[in-house]
Scaffold this active site. Structure first.
Site, PDB file in Angstrom:
ATOM      1  N   GLY A 106      34.115  41.665  46.058  1.00 43.60           N
ATOM      2  CA  GLY A 106      34.130  42.702  47.098  1.00 43.60           C
ATOM      3  C   GLY A 106      32.791  43.422  47.182  1.00 43.60           C
ATOM      4  O   GLY A 106      32.358  43.840  48.265  1.00 43.60           O
ATOM      5  N   ASN A 107      32.107  43.531  46.038  1.00 47.25           N
ATOM      6  CA  ASN A 107      30.812  44.228  46.027  1.00 47.25           C
ATOM      7  C   ASN A 107      29.759  43.509  46.860  1.00 47.25           C
ATOM      8  O   ASN A 107      28.806  44.122  47.321  1.00 47.25           O
ATOM      9  CB  ASN A 107      30.283  44.331  44.596  1.00 47.25           C
TER      10      ASN A 107
ATOM     11  N   LYS B 165      46.707  46.585  41.932  1.00 52.36           N
ATOM     12  CA  LYS B 165      45.552  46.131  42.729  1.00 52.36           C
ATOM     13  C   LYS B 165      45.008  47.288  43.562  1.00 52.36           C
ATOM     14  O   LYS B 165      45.704  47.841  44.414  1.00 52.36           O
ATOM     15  CB  LYS B 165      45.998  44.984  43.654  1.00 52.36           C
TER      16      LYS B 165
ATOM     17  N   LYS C 150      41.778  37.795  44.064  1.00 53.11           N
ATOM     18  CA  LYS C 150      41.088  36.602  44.581  1.00 53.11           C
ATOM     19  C   LYS C 150      40.471  35.755  43.465  1.00 53.11           C
ATOM     20  O   LYS C 150      40.324  34.531  43.633  1.00 53.11           O
ATOM     21  CB  LYS C 150      40.020  36.972  45.617  1.00 53.11           C
TER      22      LYS C 150
ATOM     23  N   LYS D  35      38.679  38.580  36.169  1.00 57.03           N
ATOM     24  CA  LYS D  35      37.612  37.563  36.243  1.00 57.03           C
ATOM     25  C   LYS D  35      37.624  36.719  34.967  1.00 57.03           C
ATOM     26  O   LYS D  35      37.515  35.494  35.014  1.00 57.03           O
ATOM     27  CB  LYS D  35      36.236  38.230  36.425  1.00 57.03           C
TER      28      LYS D  35
HETATM   29  N1  ADP Z   1      32.279  44.188  29.848  1.00 62.33           N
HETATM   30  C1  ADP Z   1      31.828  44.218  31.103  1.00 62.33           C
HETATM   31  N2  ADP Z   1      30.747  43.484  31.464  1.00 62.33           N
HETATM   32  C2  ADP Z   1      30.273  43.506  32.708  1.00 62.33           C
HETATM   33  N3  ADP Z   1      30.821  44.252  33.728  1.00 62.33           N
HETATM   34  C3  ADP Z   1      31.903  44.996  33.437  1.00 62.33           C
HETATM   35  C4  ADP Z   1      32.448  45.019  32.112  1.00 62.33           C
HETATM   36  N4  ADP Z   1      33.510  45.844  32.126  1.00 62.33           N
HETATM   37  C5  ADP Z   1      33.632  46.323  33.362  1.00 62.33           C
HETATM   38  N5  ADP Z   1      32.677  45.817  34.185  1.00 62.33           N
HETATM   39  C6  ADP Z   1      32.566  46.146  35.603  1.00 62.33           C
HETATM   40  O1  ADP Z   1      33.117  45.091  36.370  1.00 62.33           O
HETATM   41  C7  ADP Z   1      32.503  45.180  37.667  1.00 62.33           C
HETATM   42  C8  ADP Z   1      32.813  43.917  38.457  1.00 62.33           C
HETATM   43  O2  ADP Z   1      34.191  43.919  38.773  1.00 62.33           O
HETATM   44  P1  ADP Z   1      34.679  44.306  40.262  1.00 62.33           P
HETATM   45  O3  ADP Z   1      34.126  45.649  40.641  1.00 62.33           O
HETATM   46  O4  ADP Z   1      36.148  44.141  40.317  1.00 62.33           O
HETATM   47  O5  ADP Z   1      33.921  43.177  41.067  1.00 62.33           O
HETATM   48  P2  ADP Z   1      34.044  42.556  42.526  1.00 62.33           P
HETATM   49  O6  ADP Z   1      34.533  43.636  43.451  1.00 62.33           O
HETATM   50  O7  ADP Z   1      32.643  42.111  42.807  1.00 62.33           O
HETATM   51  O8  ADP Z   1      35.002  41.401  42.435  1.00 62.33           O
HETATM   52  C9  ADP Z   1      31.066  45.417  37.361  1.00 62.33           C
HETATM   53  O9  ADP Z   1      30.365  46.020  38.425  1.00 62.33           O
HETATM   54  C10 ADP Z   1      31.135  46.336  36.119  1.00 62.33           C
HETATM   55  O10 ADP Z   1      30.994  47.686  36.505  1.00 62.33           O
HETATM   56  N1   CP Z   2      42.079  40.616  46.885  1.00 60.96           N
HETATM   57  C1   CP Z   2      41.059  40.924  46.033  1.00 60.96           C
HETATM   58  O1   CP Z   2      40.983  40.462  44.878  1.00 60.96           O
HETATM   59  O2   CP Z   2      40.113  41.812  46.565  1.00 60.96           O
HETATM   60  P1   CP Z   2      38.909  42.532  45.811  1.00 60.96           P
HETATM   61  O3   CP Z   2      38.114  41.463  45.129  1.00 60.96           O
HETATM   62  O4   CP Z   2      38.118  43.201  46.906  1.00 60.96           O
HETATM   63  O5   CP Z   2      39.506  43.498  44.838  1.00 60.96           O
END
Ligand code: ADP
Ligand code: CP
Length: 326
Positions: free
Chosen positions: A9-10, A122, A206, A264
């Site tokens: 999402g980022n 979520k 996702k 992830k």
């Molecule tokens: N141990 C870790 N190592 C790296 N990132 C981490 C860790 N724990 C938490 N994070 C966070 O996870 C984030 C990525 O997850 P998320 O925001 O859900 O990503 P996206 O929206 O890109 O799918 C990173 O920006 C970081 O802030």
């Molecule tokens: N559906 C889903 O996983 O969306 P985000 O990655 O934006 O949380």
């Protein structure tokens, strides 16, 4: 190689940005330029997040006085697949003129009895202060939970079991197309006792759907692309240290947070354990370098990876925790 990419999402909407279409289209164009480098050499399936976007649409729908009830989350999920899929479709076509790109609205099977329906996790939509979130929860019947130092709405997120259109995705890949599918984890559906599909209110993760899809497509690699260059030990402290290579067991043992890195890690570990192939977590900008073995946190059965000539890294004899594809 056949690569399944989950785009965070980022990459679509950076923290603090307004969810305007123009901002997201620009971000998608930047992402497409990176993804095009992968698609020039490899078969590519792209999945993407929808948490912020589905929250915006849910709020719009709830505020529309012409409706007797807001649109349900499965329908909103399909809307986000259409919208983000269209942005990715166009950006990939512009980045790779002459290449076929398909963007699908498609479904993911979940189980009606999944306990996740009664324990929403979520995050969707924007962030609020604790007071704002509690007020919204009372007024609108939302469940809200802390997300870092803020609060956000949460909805049920059952485990993806199967991407319904897997065979169609495979056919499109074999025809040379880049396929955008399973956005937002796929539209959640259950199968009735008569065998009919029906949408159900949820937002699937996702990254987990990308893992299920990658395994079903017999992909050589699963890449989870986000805004950090890998998984860190002691993340957020002055001692933080990026993990360049890991086995699934070592990564699971780190116990990462459920709202962000946790899914992830679960997604990559599941893929590696079931297939014996490689999966990685890293930055969008490093996609090519991750496949080359030079960036990201790369996960393989034995914690080793030497680059694209080593896509099925040998499993050391002493490790016996995964099942290899025949
Ligand atoms: N141990 C870790 N190592 C790296 N990132 C981490 C860790 N724990 C938490 N994070 C966070 O996870 C984030 C990525 O997850 P998320 O925001 O859900 O990503 P996206 O929206 O890109 O799918 C990173 O920006 C970081 O802030
Ligand atoms: N559906 C889903 O996983 O969306 P985000 O990655 O934006 O949380």
């Amino acid at each position: 190689m056949r690569i399944v990419v989950a785009l965070g999402g980022n990459a679509l909407l950076r923290r603090g940005e307004k969810p305007d279409a123009s901002i997201q289209i620009h971000n998608v164009e930047v992402a497409a330029r990176e993804l095009a480098k992968l698609a020039e050499k490899h078969e590519l399936v792209l999945t993407h997040g929808n948490g912020p976007q589905v929250g915006v649409l849910a709020l719009e729908s709830a505020n529309d006085e012409r409706l007797s009830e807001p649109y349900p989350f499965d329908t909103l999920g399909a809307q986000t697949q259409g919208m983000i899929g269209y942005w990715l479709l166009q950006a990939m076509q512009n980045a790779l003129p002459g290449r076929h790109v398909a963007a699908m609205v498609n479904q993911t099977l979940v189980l009606a009895g999944d306990p996740a329906f009664s324990n929403p996790t979520k995050f969707v939509g924007e962030v609020y202060s604790k007071e704002e979130a509690e007020k919204l929860a009372e007024e609108r019947g939302w469940v809200v939970k802390p997300d870092g130092e803020h609060y956000r709405r949460v909805v049920g997120s059952p485990k993806p079991q199967r991407v319904i259109e897997t065979r169609l995705v495979r056919s499109l890949l074999e025809a040379g197309a880049i396929v955008v599918c399973s956005g937002g984890g796929g539209v959640p559906v259950i199968r009735s006792t008569e065998g009919k599909l029906r949408g159900i209110e949820a937002v699937i993760d996702k990254d987990l759907t990308a893992s299920v899809l990658a395994e079903a497509l017999e992909a050589d690699a699963l890449l989870i692309l986000t805004d950090v260059d890998g998984v860190y030990e002691d993340f957020g402290t002055e001692n933080q240290k990026q993990v360049p290579r890991a086995t699934p067991a070592a990564l699971r043992a780190m116990g990462l947070p459920s709202g962000s890195m946790g899914p992830k890690v679960e997604a990559v570990c599941r893929f590696v354990e079931l297939t014996g192939d490689m999966a990685a977590i890293g930055r969008l900008e490093d996609a090519v370098s991750i496949i080359e073995g030079q960036s990201g946190t790369i996960v393989t059965p034995g914690g080793n990876y030497g680059g694209p000539d080593d896509i099925h890294p040998p499993i050391p004899e002493q490790i016996d925790t995964r099942i290899r594809r025949a």
